[in-house]
Design a protein around this motif. Structure first.
Motif: not given
Length: 434
Positions: A240-243, A334-336, A366-370
């Motif tokens: 829901v974030g970087y991707s 800001l969330g980052e 788990c960060f890269q899969l999205p």
């Protein structure tokens, strides 16, 4: 009787002076290294399509290679970090990135470009866990959260400056300008290599293991309390974030909100600026607080950012839509600033030294899969004109991040791992009698 005072938050000046020499050396090259990344990051599609004359579909497939290859190698990479040491692995990663940039600078055919981007993926999959493991090996636990925050600030500063320089240098009518920035990116890895092979050659070697410690692997990592929950949190927050920021947000903004590409440039500039300006302030404010609560606040902030994006779709093609898209990316930044210092600190304080590479590799996976599965989902929803479903999905996911962090992860962490500083011993305080 007086109440024990809360421990004072350490200043940034004291942080720098308290850092080990190795930590100061690592921070000193972050801006330069990521300035190189900023030189090329915004222009990959332009280079492959407009300069090398590959079709847009071919360019898209080529740019999908790095995250795919990176995901495939992150598991073996984590095990290799634990076997040969983070420093050696990171040096190999930087060498691979350098080679990738040099090959891509002169890639005039699709197969050569594919080789360059496969090399990029090999490095992409191992760079994050190797770097995080190296940092954890030289930075004491009490300083890691602040270190990760400062590192993230310098990283964004480098990318922002690089993007500005690259925007001035590149010209689609002159291929040599793109070759110049790719070679510049390659050169940006040289200071790191010099450090790792010279002044830092004594750190983060092969982890020492006592003979009474049984041989362990990923199964032992996954059975450790809190790890599955933390990995779930990383996966959902990445989805829901970087991707979405790098794919779905831009698709929504251009297709539904109907803003210009220039507006997207302003949005990403706002995102970088808010991180550079506020990360150090936020880092001071969250020091000593429960990291799980900080992540929960991050989820709320990101939910607001996606709601702003949704509102932009209600006024398409207007100045208001542009302002709302810029506000979305800025609030997201800001969330980052809340996420980046906290989760890496939790991961590395949960990790055992001889398994630290695997801990960081699992978190990286788990960060890269999205990044692989999120763009098609976003494209399908936005392409079907289901923008409200897309925004609702992201908002609900952000709220889920907060709920998982507080209700599931927090009870599984010790106060120290969760970032709480020990309170002064009340018995040693002076008792004042009125």
């Amino acid at each position: 009787m007086s109440t024990p005072p809360a421990p004072a938050r350490p200043s940034l000046l004291s942080f720098w002076s308290d850092l080990p020499r190795e930590g100061r050396m690592l921070l000193s090259i972050v801006v330069l290294e990521f300035l190189g990344s900023g030189l090329v990051l915004p222009f990959a599609v332009v280079y492959l399509h407009d300069v090398r004359a590959f079709s847009l579909s071919t360019a898209g497939l080529l740019l999908g290679l790095p995250p795919l290859v990176g995901f495939l190698v992150v598991g073996p990479g984590g095990a290799l970090i634990d076997r040969i040491g983070a420093r050696r692995m990171l040096a190999a990663t930087l060498t691979t990135m350098l080679a990738s940039d040099v090959v891509l600078a002169f890639a005039t055919t699709v197969p050569v470009a594919a080789i360059a981007l496969v090399l990029n993926g090999l490095a992409f999959g191992t760079s994050f866990p190797a770097a995080q493991t190296l940092i954890a090996s030289v930075i004491p636990p009490g300083m890691r959260q602040r270190y990760f925050g400062v590192n993230f600030t310098l990283l964004n500063l480098g990318i922002g400056l690089g993007g500005l320089v690259g925007g001035v240098l590149v010209d689609v009518h002159h291929a040599w300008t793109f070759q110049l920035v790719y070679l510049g990116d390659a050169a940006s890895y040289l200071p790191g290599l010099v450090l790792l092979l010279g002044p830092l050659r004594h750190v983060a070697g092969r982890p020492e293991r006592s003979r009474d410690v049984p041989k362990a692997g990923y199964r032992e990592v996954l059975t450790k309390p809190a790890v599955p929950t933390l990995l779930l949190l990383t996966f959902v927050s990445s989805f829901v974030g970087y991707s979405q920021l790098n794919a779905g947000m831009t698709a929504f903004a251009t297709s539904i909100s109907q803003v210009s590409t220039r507006a997207l440039g302003f949005a990403f500039a706002g995102n970088t600026a808010i991180i550079v300006l506020l990360q150090l302030v936020v880092m001071q404010r969250i020091e000593g607080r429960r990291r799980t609560r900080v992540v929960a606040v991050m989820g709320l902030v990101w939910a607001v950012s996606w709601l702003l994006l949704g509102l932009s779709g209600m006024v398409p093609g207007t100045i208001a839509a542009t302002l709302l898209v810029v506000a979305c990316a800025t609030v997201f930044g800001l969330g980052e600033t809340l996420l980046q210092p906290t989760v890496p600190a939790i991961v590395n304080e949960l990790a055992d030294d001889h398994l630290r590479g695997r801990f960081n590799a699992l978190n990286a996976a788990c960060f890269q899969l999205p990044a692989i599965i999120a763009p098609p989902i976003a494209g399908a929803l936005v392409g079907a004109h289901l923008g409200w479903v897309y925004v609702a999905l992201l908002t609900a996911g952000c709220l889920l991040v907060g709920a998982v962090s507080v209700t599931r992860l927090e009870p599984q962490l010790t106060p120290e791992v969760n970032g709480q500083r020990p309170q002064p011993d009340a018995s040693q305080e002076t008792i004042l009698v009125a």
